[in-house]
Motif scaffolding. Structure first.
Motif, PDB file in Angstrom:
ATOM      1  N   GLY A  81       0.784  -1.231   0.000  1.00 15.00           N
ATOM      2  CA  GLY A  81       0.000   0.000   0.000  1.00 15.00           C
ATOM      3  C   GLY A  81       0.814   1.278   0.000  1.00 15.00           C
ATOM      4  O   GLY A  81       0.268   2.357  -0.201  1.00 15.00           O
ATOM      5  N   LYS A  82       2.123   1.174   0.200  1.00 16.18           N
ATOM      6  CA  LYS A  82       2.982   2.363   0.182  1.00 16.18           C
ATOM      7  C   LYS A  82       3.490   2.589  -1.240  1.00 16.18           C
ATOM      8  O   LYS A  82       3.699   1.649  -1.996  1.00 16.18           O
ATOM      9  CB  LYS A  82       4.159   2.181   1.139  1.00 16.18           C
ATOM     10  CG  LYS A  82       5.104   3.374   1.221  1.00 16.18           C
ATOM     11  CD  LYS A  82       6.141   3.191   2.330  1.00 16.18           C
ATOM     12  CE  LYS A  82       5.508   3.369   3.691  1.00 16.18           C
ATOM     13  NZ  LYS A  82       6.529   3.391   4.769  1.00 16.18           N
ATOM     14  N   THR A  83       3.698   3.847  -1.614  1.00 15.60           N
ATOM     15  CA  THR A  83       4.168   4.175  -2.958  1.00 15.60           C
ATOM     16  C   THR A  83       5.693   4.237  -2.998  1.00 15.60           C
ATOM     17  O   THR A  83       6.321   4.868  -2.145  1.00 15.60           O
ATOM     18  CB  THR A  83       3.591   5.520  -3.435  1.00 15.60           C
ATOM     19  OG1 THR A  83       2.166   5.468  -3.395  1.00 15.60           O
ATOM     20  CG2 THR A  83       4.028   5.824  -4.857  1.00 15.60           C
ATOM     21  N   TYR A  84       6.266   3.580  -4.007  1.00 20.08           N
ATOM     22  CA  TYR A  84       7.718   3.559  -4.191  1.00 20.08           C
ATOM     23  C   TYR A  84       8.052   3.913  -5.640  1.00 20.08           C
ATOM     24  O   TYR A  84       7.190   3.859  -6.527  1.00 20.08           O
ATOM     25  CB  TYR A  84       8.292   2.168  -3.911  1.00 20.08           C
ATOM     26  CG  TYR A  84       8.100   1.644  -2.513  1.00 20.08           C
ATOM     27  CD1 TYR A  84       9.014   1.926  -1.499  1.00 20.08           C
ATOM     28  CD2 TYR A  84       7.008   0.826  -2.209  1.00 20.08           C
ATOM     29  CE1 TYR A  84       8.851   1.413  -0.214  1.00 20.08           C
ATOM     30  CE2 TYR A  84       6.842   0.307  -0.929  1.00 20.08           C
ATOM     31  CZ  TYR A  84       7.764   0.611   0.057  1.00 20.08           C
ATOM     32  OH  TYR A  84       7.593   0.096   1.320  1.00 20.08           O
ATOM     33  N   GLU A  85       9.313   4.227  -5.869  1.00 15.45           N
ATOM     34  CA  GLU A  85       9.823   4.331  -7.236  1.00 15.45           C
ATOM     35  C   GLU A  85      11.152   3.598  -7.306  1.00 15.45           C
ATOM     36  O   GLU A  85      12.084   3.902  -6.568  1.00 15.45           O
ATOM     37  CB  GLU A  85      10.010   5.777  -7.671  1.00 15.45           C
ATOM     38  CG  GLU A  85      10.486   5.880  -9.132  1.00 15.45           C
ATOM     39  CD  GLU A  85      10.393   7.282  -9.693  1.00 15.45           C
ATOM     40  OE1 GLU A  85       9.252   7.743  -9.944  1.00 15.45           O
ATOM     41  OE2 GLU A  85      11.450   7.924  -9.862  1.00 15.45           O
ATOM     42  N   ASP A 138       6.350  -5.857 -12.042  1.00 11.73           N
ATOM     43  CA  ASP A 138       5.066  -6.370 -11.558  1.00 11.73           C
ATOM     44  C   ASP A 138       4.993  -6.201 -10.049  1.00 11.73           C
ATOM     45  O   ASP A 138       5.728  -6.834  -9.297  1.00 11.73           O
ATOM     46  CB  ASP A 138       4.911  -7.847 -11.943  1.00 11.73           C
ATOM     47  CG  ASP A 138       3.516  -8.385 -11.659  1.00 11.73           C
ATOM     48  OD1 ASP A 138       2.712  -7.674 -11.021  1.00 11.73           O
ATOM     49  OD2 ASP A 138       3.226  -9.522 -12.080  1.00 11.73           O
ATOM     50  N   ALA A 139       4.093  -5.305  -9.615  1.00  6.93           N
ATOM     51  CA  ALA A 139       3.896  -5.067  -8.184  1.00  6.93           C
ATOM     52  C   ALA A 139       2.645  -5.765  -7.664  1.00  6.93           C
ATOM     53  O   ALA A 139       2.287  -5.614  -6.492  1.00  6.93           O
ATOM     54  CB  ALA A 139       3.802  -3.563  -7.906  1.00  6.93           C
ATOM     55  N   GLY A 140       1.978  -6.544  -8.531  1.00  6.84           N
ATOM     56  CA  GLY A 140       0.755  -7.226  -8.139  1.00  6.84           C
ATOM     57  C   GLY A 140      -0.469  -6.350  -8.329  1.00  6.84           C
ATOM     58  O   GLY A 140      -0.378  -5.128  -8.504  1.00  6.84           O
ATOM     59  N   PRO A 196       3.071  -1.708  -4.128  1.00  2.00           N
ATOM     60  CA  PRO A 196       3.062  -3.171  -4.072  1.00  2.00           C
ATOM     61  C   PRO A 196       1.808  -3.719  -3.414  1.00  2.00           C
ATOM     62  O   PRO A 196       1.334  -3.191  -2.410  1.00  2.00           O
ATOM     63  CB  PRO A 196       4.310  -3.501  -3.250  1.00  2.00           C
ATOM     64  CG  PRO A 196       4.539  -2.289  -2.404  1.00  2.00           C
ATOM     65  CD  PRO A 196       4.097  -1.117  -3.242  1.00  2.00           C
ATOM     66  N   GLN A 197       1.279  -4.785  -3.995  1.00  2.00           N
ATOM     67  CA  GLN A 197       0.117  -5.439  -3.406  1.00  2.00           C
ATOM     68  C   GLN A 197       0.508  -6.163  -2.132  1.00  2.00           C
ATOM     69  O   GLN A 197      -0.244  -6.164  -1.149  1.00  2.00           O
ATOM     70  CB  GLN A 197      -0.487  -6.427  -4.405  1.00  2.00           C
ATOM     71  CG  GLN A 197      -1.729  -7.156  -3.887  1.00  2.00           C
ATOM     72  CD  GLN A 197      -2.268  -8.140  -4.895  1.00  2.00           C
ATOM     73  OE1 GLN A 197      -1.588  -8.509  -5.853  1.00  2.00           O
ATOM     74  NE2 GLN A 197      -3.504  -8.575  -4.697  1.00  2.00           N
TER      75      GLN A 197
END
Length: 274
Positions: free
Chosen positions: A177-181, A201-203, A228-229
């Motif tokens: 649930g957190k946003t990454y790059e 692929d983050a799900g 990510p899921q």
């Protein structure tokens, strides 16, 4: 009354023309779209496949990429966007040459590695983050690229690499649930054709892919922003005639959408990304 109707038709026709003809000035040339391309920031637009043009080399070469994958050119330490103010989960400096402990850019120290699997060390401390099944062959002391500033941390970072293909690398320990790059750092190796497929692929449908010849680009970052899921991101390095060289990888937490200035532009006949 008839004159008023004619005037109204002319006004509507002009407005429609303005929406359909978008002109962008790039490198002294005009790129014209034949359709309305006013920015639409929604999930459907972000997950469509587009064609992008490489303006880093100004070759006019197009390559296939899904919209969430971005390219940024690299020339010196400031161009990397690396900052002590950011929160990193991964700071990997690949290869068997360069600075022994890892390159340092803008005060941020990288973790030197030649391994396919490992635990991340940030600011000298082991973390709960890691990676597995990465590209496992190591190389060093690659000839200097004149596009990279000498005596820079970026030069140290891109001086060596790991290489390979046909593996599914995972970044682990992430928070669902957190946003990454994630950013992959690459540069030209030689004059061979090195067209290579990479996907992310983050799900939960948060996916993207790109196929491009990295020998035809100036030093660059390949970036993918995702949520990510579960607790991992999968990066698939596909199969090709030649291997892919990964010089470095960073993964950072993102609190808002503030990417670097893009250095690529759409060159399809359908639309232009402005």
């Amino acid at each position: 009354m008839r004159l008023l109707s004619i005037l109204l038709i002319c006004v509507l026709a002009y407005q429609n023309f303005c929406l359909q003809a978008v002109v962008a000035e790039t490198a002294g040339q005009s790129v014209v779209s034949t359709k309305s391309v006013l920015p639409v920031l929604n999930e459907e637009r972000l997950h469509q496949d587009w064609m992008y043009q490489d303006h880093g080399l100004n070759t006019g070469q197009c390559f296939a990429s899904s919209a969430p994958v971005k390219f940024y050119d690299l020339t010196d330490d400031p161009s990397t966007g690396i900052s002590e103010s950011k929160i990193y989960t991964h700071l990997l400096d690949y290869g068997k040459a360069g600075v022994a402990g890892g390159a340092e850019i803008n005060g941020v120290a990288f973790q030197k590695t030649t391994e396919r699997n490992g635990i991340c060390v940030i600011r000298g401390e082991k973390t709960n983050y890691g990676w597995k099944n990465g590209l496992g062959n190591s190389w060093g002391n690659i000839a200097d690229d004149p596009a990279i500033a000498k005596n820079s941390g970026l030069r140290d970072l891109l001086n060596d690499c790991n290489y390979g293909q046909n593996t599914e690398m995972q970044l682990t320990g992430l928070t669902s649930g957190k946003t990454y790059e994630v950013r992959i750092y690459c540069r030209k190796y030689n004059n061979e054709n090195r067209t290579f497929p990479i996907s992310f692929d983050a799900g939960n449908g948060n996916q993207a892919s790109v196929t491009y010849d990295y020998n035809q680009r100036t030093p660059h970052v390949l970036a993918f922003r995702y949520v990510p899921q579960n607790s991992a991101l999968t990066i698939r390095f596909g199969k090709a005639a030649q291997n892919y060289d990964i010089h470095a990888l960073t993964n950072e937490e993102v609190t808002e959408s503030l990417p670097l200035a893009e250095t690529t532009k759409d060159c399809s006949t359908e639309s232009a990304m402005l």
